[in-house]
Design a protein around this motif. Structure first.
Motif, short mmCIF file in Angstrom:
data_model
loop_
_atom_site.label_atom_id
_atom_site.label_comp_id
_atom_site.label_asym_id
_atom_site.label_seq_id
_atom_site.Cartn_x
_atom_site.Cartn_y
_atom_site.Cartn_z
N VAL A 175 55.74 90.76 0.71
CA VAL A 175 55.48 89.71 -0.26
C VAL A 175 54.98 90.30 -1.57
O VAL A 175 55.26 89.79 -2.66
CB VAL A 175 54.48 88.68 0.30
CG1 VAL A 175 53.07 89.24 0.35
CG2 VAL A 175 54.48 87.41 -0.55
N ARG A 225 48.49 83.71 1.88
CA ARG A 225 49.10 83.31 3.16
C ARG A 225 49.33 84.52 4.06
O ARG A 225 49.02 84.48 5.26
CB ARG A 225 50.41 82.59 2.89
CG ARG A 225 51.14 82.17 4.17
CD ARG A 225 52.43 81.44 3.87
NE ARG A 225 53.39 82.30 3.18
CZ ARG A 225 54.59 81.90 2.78
NH1 ARG A 225 54.94 80.64 2.96
NH2 ARG A 225 55.40 82.73 2.17
N TYR A 226 49.86 85.59 3.50
CA TYR A 226 50.17 86.74 4.34
C TYR A 226 48.92 87.53 4.71
O TYR A 226 48.87 88.15 5.78
CB TYR A 226 51.20 87.64 3.64
CG TYR A 226 52.60 87.10 3.80
CD1 TYR A 226 53.31 87.32 4.96
CD2 TYR A 226 53.20 86.34 2.81
CE1 TYR A 226 54.59 86.81 5.13
CE2 TYR A 226 54.47 85.81 2.96
CZ TYR A 226 55.17 86.06 4.12
OH TYR A 226 56.42 85.55 4.29
N ALA A 257 52.58 92.03 10.89
CA ALA A 257 51.95 91.21 9.85
C ALA A 257 51.67 92.04 8.61
O ALA A 257 51.83 91.56 7.47
CB ALA A 257 50.66 90.59 10.38
N GLN A 302 45.45 80.88 5.71
CA GLN A 302 46.89 80.64 5.64
C GLN A 302 47.20 79.25 5.06
O GLN A 302 48.12 79.10 4.24
CB GLN A 302 47.50 80.77 7.03
CG GLN A 302 47.75 82.20 7.47
CD GLN A 302 48.65 82.27 8.69
OE1 GLN A 302 48.45 81.58 9.67
NE2 GLN A 302 49.66 83.12 8.62
N LEU A 354 54.93 92.56 6.69
CA LEU A 354 55.31 91.35 5.98
C LEU A 354 54.46 91.17 4.72
O LEU A 354 54.95 90.71 3.68
CB LEU A 354 55.16 90.13 6.89
CG LEU A 354 56.16 90.05 8.05
CD1 LEU A 354 55.81 88.89 8.97
CD2 LEU A 354 57.59 89.90 7.53
N ALA A 355 53.18 91.53 4.80
CA ALA A 355 52.32 91.42 3.63
C ALA A 355 52.77 92.37 2.52
O ALA A 355 52.73 92.04 1.33
CB ALA A 355 50.87 91.70 4.01
N GLY A 368 47.79 85.85 7.57
CA GLY A 368 48.59 86.26 8.72
C GLY A 368 48.09 87.55 9.34
O GLY A 368 48.09 87.71 10.57
#
Length: 441
Positions: free
Chosen positions: A74, A121-122, A67, A267, A70-71, A125
């Motif tokens: 972004v 959103r991230y 996670a 999220q 992924l952050a 997450g």
């Protein structure tokens, strides 16, 4: 135009209604080390091993790192990017063939809340992955403690069954002596033999429970076989602390399902921000340097170059209705996440109250059985004194021996249930060590 986090209903009772003031000790067990209330070094060592070796925790840790990666991705997606490429191009006339190379730069500005929504959103997450990891820690710790207590309880029940068999053997010997002197009937012997057969048959239950607990502990510690040392009989640990020092508001901070519900809200808010940004034009800054090489002309006229710089604008036109419907759906999803958060808070409070009530009832039951066992012990001591004075026989005390053994069996079972209620309570409270990064912060 980022969507702010909606207000969450965090209201909880000021105090637990099922907590017994009579058990309010100055220092109760801490959420991070609650199992130490059993004062058992072997149990403490097993919990430490499970936290270091459990495969479910390792998987949850990987999910957290995923996670976070992924952050970071972004964030990078809204920074200027540079790419290079080549392609072969032939115009419709098919008279020439070009080999083109380009160097392209693009910068998505993330306007109208697109960047803020994606970031939110991230981040949600990451919070969700952290909540899942903590849920795994809570579950692993509770399961290790529960299976260890089951193991020790099964061993205590085996020892009691063996004591029952020895008492039955002694009873048979005394009855045989009385039958020889015509002081007893064969029916008395048959009654003891029937009880003896039932005791032997009942040995299957604690033996099965011991094996199940040992193998479950092995799985929690990432092993294929139980440690032989676990099979060495030891008395069940005695719970030293029965009170709690946590208040209902602590649930909002530590209980994993409430943290998970809050992450879901974050999220959903991020998803709504992204959906709303798609109702507006997508604006980016772009630049391109193009080199074209004509493969069919003379060498002197083969090369052409060009530079293009300017905004890139994507305006939604014919799919406006679809985008509006998507934004409305995300709004409903956010409302549902807020409602789910409140339900998670209510469920958490109810689960703790139920566990407190169960612990209180089991504590009272243990106290009553301990008083009964003391009474039986006094009766046995009185009878032994009479036997020593020649005023009573050993056979006359068999009922007292049988009663003492039955009272001890009831007490072991009651303590096991009290211990299980304690484990259930601290699992409901979300008790477990925090990961290193959260503990440090």
């Amino acid at each position: 135009m980022a969507v702010p986090m909606p207000p969450l209903d965090r209201s909880v009772p000021a105090a637990w209604t099922e907590a017994d003031p009579a058990l309010a000790l100055p220092a109760g067990p801490d959420l991070r080390t609650w199992w130490t209330a059993f004062n058992d070094p072997s149990l403490d060592a097993l919990v430490d091993q499970a936290l270091a070796q459990n495969l479910t925790l390792a998987e949850a840790g990987s999910r957290v790192r995923q996670a976070r990666q992924l952050a970071q991705g972004v964030t990078a997606s809204f920074l200027p990017s540079l790419s290079a490429g080549t392609r072969s191009v032939q115009p419709p006339s098919a008279q020439d063939t070009y080999l083109q190379g380009s160097l392209d730069a693009i910068w998505d500005l993330g306007l109208f809340g697109a960047r803020a929504g994606a970031t939110q959103r991230y981040r949600g997450g990451i919070d969700l992955a952290l909540a899942e990891e903590q849920a795994a820690r809570v579950n692993v710790v509770a399961e290790v403690v529960r299976h260890y207590l089951d193991l020790r309880t099964a061993q205590a029940q085996l020892a009691q069954a063996q004591a029952q068999l020895r008492l039955d053997e002694r009873s048979l010997a005394l009855i045989d002596a009385r039958i020889a002197h015509r002081l007893a009937s064969a029916s008395e012997r048959e009654t003891v033999q029937l009880r003896q057969a039932r005791t032997r048959a009942a040995l299957a239950d604690p033996l099965s429970a011991q094996a199940a607990a040992a193998h479950s502990l092995a799985a929690l510690l990432g092993k294929t076989q139980p440690d032989p040392a676990w099979m060495s009989p030891a008395p069940p640990p005695v719970l030293a602390v029965r009170s709690i020092v946590q208040v209902p508001a602590d649930l909002l901070r530590v209980r994993p399902d409430i943290r998970r519900a809050e992450a879901d809200v974050a999220q959903a808010a991020g998803e709504l921000g992204i959906a709303r940004s798609e109702l507006y034009p997508r604006v980016a800054l772009g630049a391109s340097y193009l080199v074209s090489y004509n493969l069919t002309r003379s060498p002197r006229s083969r090369f052409n170059t060009g530079i293009a710089v300017g905004p890139v604008i994507d305006i939604p036109l014919f799919d406006w209705g679809r985008r509006q419907a998507g934004a409305a759906a995300r709004r409903e999803a956010l409302d549902a996440a807020v409602t789910s958060y409140r339900q998670a808070v209510l469920d958490g409070v109810a689960e703790v109250e139920i566990a407190l009530a169960a612990l209180q009832l089991q504590t009272e039951r243990v106290a009553q059985l301990e008083a009964a066992l003391r009474t039986v012990a006094q009766q046995r001591a009185t009878h032994q004194s009479l036997v020593g004075l020649g005023l009573a026989s050993e056979f006359d005390g068999l009922d007292d021996e049988q009663g003492a053994l039955a009272a001890d069996q009831d007490l072991v079972l009651a303590r096991a249930r009290r211990n299980l209620a304690f484990v259930t309570l601290y699992k409901a409270l979300g008790g477990a060590p925090l990961p290193h990064d959260e503990a440090a912060s």
